[in-house]
Motif scaffolding. Structure first.
Motif, PDB file in Angstrom:
ATOM      1  N   THR A   1       0.841  -1.150  -0.114  1.00 27.55           N
ATOM      2  CA  THR A   1      -0.212   0.142   0.001  1.00 27.55           C
ATOM      3  C   THR A   1       1.064   1.327   0.097  1.00 27.55           C
TER       4      THR A   1
ATOM      5  N   ARG B   1      -5.695   5.846   0.740  1.00 30.04           N
ATOM      6  CA  ARG B   1      -6.597   5.906   1.895  1.00 30.04           C
ATOM      7  C   ARG B   1      -6.422   4.882   2.971  1.00 30.04           C
ATOM      8  N   PHE B   2      -6.182   3.883   2.939  1.00 37.63           N
ATOM      9  CA  PHE B   2      -5.862   2.793   3.819  1.00 37.63           C
ATOM     10  C   PHE B   2      -4.570   2.804   4.497  1.00 37.63           C
TER      11      PHE B   2
ATOM     12  N   ASN C   1      -1.679   3.121   6.714  1.00 38.51           N
ATOM     13  CA  ASN C   1      -1.260   3.749   8.101  1.00 38.51           C
ATOM     14  C   ASN C   1       0.048   3.880   8.344  1.00 38.51           C
ATOM     15  N   GLU C   2       0.414   4.888   8.533  1.00 37.21           N
ATOM     16  CA  GLU C   2       2.072   5.427   8.874  1.00 37.21           C
ATOM     17  C   GLU C   2       2.424   4.481   9.836  1.00 37.21           C
ATOM     18  N   GLU C   3       2.076   4.284  11.025  1.00 35.21           N
ATOM     19  CA  GLU C   3       2.686   3.376  12.164  1.00 35.21           C
ATOM     20  C   GLU C   3       2.778   1.964  11.454  1.00 35.21           C
ATOM     21  N   GLU C   4       1.771   1.514  10.703  1.00 36.60           N
ATOM     22  CA  GLU C   4       1.839  -0.032  10.541  1.00 36.60           C
ATOM     23  C   GLU C   4       2.506  -0.326   8.930  1.00 36.60           C
ATOM     24  N   ASP C   5       2.208   0.500   8.143  1.00 39.92           N
ATOM     25  CA  ASP C   5       2.775   0.224   6.774  1.00 39.92           C
ATOM     26  C   ASP C   5       3.768   0.866   6.158  1.00 39.92           C
ATOM     27  N   ARG C   6       4.305   1.855   6.802  1.00 38.00           N
ATOM     28  CA  ARG C   6       5.630   2.656   6.488  1.00 38.00           C
ATOM     29  C   ARG C   6       6.629   1.431   6.316  1.00 38.00           C
TER      30      ARG C   6
END
Length: 243
Positions: free
Chosen positions: A134, A139-140, A142-147
């Motif tokens: 992603t 839209r989905f 998440n800076e904390e989870e996806d970065r």
């Protein structure tokens, strides 16, 4: 010796089956009817047999099997193996069985190749692959989870293209991603920057289904031809990339 692409096969055979001998009530673990993909494997089979010859290659960038374990995914790979052509595959977000690239490669039938954070050669062209993720701005995301995952995947694509540039200088470069490298909501990404840096000419990707396809960006962007090849986006039929 043409090159085709088709992703997101989403197969789920739960025992060995042949191309023309499938009982949907007994042989399929997860039917796709709820998504309007009724007996979609037949549409894949028929389109594939109509277009692809034994000397051709089909690129399959992810979400090949719903299987959670490799010994179950084998049934789906064996079904694909009955179709003509050489198959080059890479992981998607639903490829839960693909924890070990080495084990997947050891399991695959002859004539099938698994590429993940590395590359292979197809008809004189480099084909590099990683899953993708992603994108920041979507839209989905998440800076904390996806970065961290996103940056790791960008790094894996860089590793693949660096190796190809060193070992196969001068060859045309194709990239297989499962996630798109750009969307309407994320008009720049690390994936695009890496591909531009290494002179990639074509990127095929999947993952975007139904209404989500409205976010897809296709065509030439900064010298790279972007193509969405998810099954339902191309009528479940392999699309020709090169003659």
């Amino acid at each position: 010796m043409a090159i085709y692409a088709l992703s997101d096969l989403h197969l789920s055979f739960n025992k060995p089956v042949t191309l023309y001998d499938v009982n949907p009530d007994q042989d399929i673990e997860k039917p796709m009817d709820v998504f309007g993909w009724t007996r979609h494997y037949e549409r894949i089979r028929d389109g594939w047999l109509r277009l692809v010859g034994p000397e051709d290659t089909v690129l399959i960038p992810g979400d090949i099997s719903w299987a959670m374990k490799l010994d179950v995914a084998r049934y789906d790979f064996d079904w694909i193996n009955q179709l003509p052509g050489y198959k080059v595959m890479s992981p998607g977000n639903h490829c839960y069985y693909a924890h070990s690239k080495k084990k997947v490669r050891e399991m695959l039938p002859e004539g099938m190749r698994w590429v993940d954070a590395d590359y292979t050669l197809v008809e004189g062209r480099v084909v590099a692959a990683t899953r993708g993720w992603t994108l920041p701005g979507e839209r989905f995301f998440n800076e904390e989870e996806d970065r961290k995952i996103y940056e790791r995947q960008v790094g894996r694509l860089r590793l693949a293209l660096e190796a190809a540039a060193k070992e196969q200088p001068g060859r045309e470069k194709i990239v297989m991603l499962h996630f798109p490298p750009l969307t309407v909501s994320a008009k720049e990404s690390g994936f695009m920057e890496v591909m531009k840096e290494f002179g990639v000419t074509l990127c095929v990707y999947g993952h975007m289904h139904g209404k989500a396809r409205e976010e897809a960006i296709q065509g030439r962007v900064d010298g790279i031809d972007l193509r969405l090849v998810a099954c339902d986006a191309i009528d479940f039929c392999p699309v020709k990339l090169f003659d």
